[in-house]
Design a protein around this motif. Sequence first.
Motif, mmCIF file in Angstrom:
data_model
loop_
_atom_site.group_PDB
_atom_site.id
_atom_site.type_symbol
_atom_site.label_atom_id
_atom_site.label_comp_id
_atom_site.label_asym_id
_atom_site.label_seq_id
_atom_site.Cartn_x
_atom_site.Cartn_y
_atom_site.Cartn_z
ATOM 1 N N PHE A 91 0.860 -1.195 -0.080
ATOM 2 C CA PHE A 91 0.094 0.118 -0.050
ATOM 3 C C PHE A 91 0.808 1.400 -0.103
ATOM 4 O O PHE A 91 1.972 1.229 0.501
ATOM 5 N N SER A 92 0.400 2.332 -0.455
ATOM 6 C CA SER A 92 0.809 3.540 -0.497
ATOM 7 C C SER A 92 0.686 4.293 1.040
ATOM 8 O O SER A 92 -0.064 3.626 1.895
ATOM 9 N N VAL A 93 1.606 5.182 1.413
ATOM 10 C CA VAL A 93 1.478 5.574 2.753
ATOM 11 C C VAL A 93 0.092 6.295 2.803
ATOM 12 O O VAL A 93 -0.665 6.065 3.995
ATOM 13 N N PHE A 94 -0.451 7.210 1.979
ATOM 14 C CA PHE A 94 -1.604 7.780 1.927
ATOM 15 C C PHE A 94 -2.783 6.542 2.187
ATOM 16 O O PHE A 94 -3.484 6.601 3.174
ATOM 17 N N ASN A 133 3.040 9.441 -1.297
ATOM 18 C CA ASN A 133 2.829 8.436 -2.301
ATOM 19 C C ASN A 133 3.752 7.379 -2.367
ATOM 20 O O ASN A 133 4.039 6.751 -3.263
ATOM 21 N N SER A 134 4.646 7.459 -1.229
ATOM 22 C CA SER A 134 5.696 6.344 -1.075
ATOM 23 C C SER A 134 5.109 4.974 -1.027
ATOM 24 O O SER A 134 4.084 4.848 -0.122
ATOM 25 N N ILE A 139 9.725 2.204 3.084
ATOM 26 C CA ILE A 139 10.359 3.478 3.893
ATOM 27 C C ILE A 139 10.972 2.837 5.301
ATOM 28 O O ILE A 139 10.665 1.592 5.502
ATOM 29 N N SER A 140 11.591 3.790 5.839
ATOM 30 C CA SER A 140 12.497 3.423 7.113
ATOM 31 C C SER A 140 11.345 3.151 8.279
ATOM 32 O O SER A 140 10.331 3.395 8.101
ATOM 33 N N MET A 146 5.730 6.993 12.317
ATOM 34 C CA MET A 146 5.030 8.089 11.938
ATOM 35 C C MET A 146 3.714 7.746 10.965
ATOM 36 O O MET A 146 2.716 8.548 11.417
ATOM 37 N N VAL A 147 3.837 7.059 10.228
ATOM 38 C CA VAL A 147 2.809 6.602 9.375
ATOM 39 C C VAL A 147 1.637 6.063 10.142
ATOM 40 O O VAL A 147 0.527 6.374 10.107
#
Length: 260
Positions: A91-94, A133-134, A139-140, A146-147
């Motif tokens: 999935f995207s972050v959003f 959009n990552s 991601i780290s 944070m997400v």
Amino acid sequence: MELVIRDGACGYGNKNIIRDISISIKSGEILCILGPNGVGKTTLFKTILGFLKLQSGEILLDNENIRTWSKKRLAKAISYVPQEHTPPFPFSVFDVVLMGRTAHLDMFASPSKKDKEIAEQAIDTLKISYLKNSIYTEISGGERQMVLIARSLAQQANIMVMDEPTSNLDFGNQIRVLQQINNLANKGFGVIMTSHFPDHAFLCSTKAVLMQKNNKFIVGNVDDVITEENLKSAYGINVKIISIKNENGEIIKSVVPLLN
């Protein structure tokens, strides 16, 4: 909003893990739960979140017993930030943050324009718009945490439960996450978090619970709970608590372990 656990007993089946615990947290407060592995921190979280049935006592939200609440209603009041989450699809972050709106959707309904705007606001609040959009799995670890907090924020629950929110993060990311937790409390959210680091309680908590083996626990203000004597009793090690002044002249405490 105020969450109160009164004389609570938690466990699995007929087995008690925690007995007669009483704690409370109001909007704007941070409660840090500490203690060695195996003393029931996760069991307590699962009970607050409704995954486990309270064996005795009561859990109240604004003086209303939540025993008969539906999972959907409970999710609108209490959100959860796990210490690690790996979705089965990229999935995207959003999209991950938008999942926080699930509790507000009817069955089979798609997120509305308003739901997407709330997700956008949560991402902006956590200052991670550059990740929108990552791909979440790429991601780290600090960014993923944070997400997950942004997802919890999008849920718009007044009480946030965070299971070791700084777990597996480097020193810098630990402090960034703690800063965001402080910011959420300043915005009026109540936060219940676990940590293995007593310093985290000094840095951001209003209250603390120090859990020990054999159903022993100490509840109160951070300075009263996180003492050298109490930490030695809980963890079986000698420590020294030191005090220093920060740039604003405020006294900050830190725990230093004393190696034999």
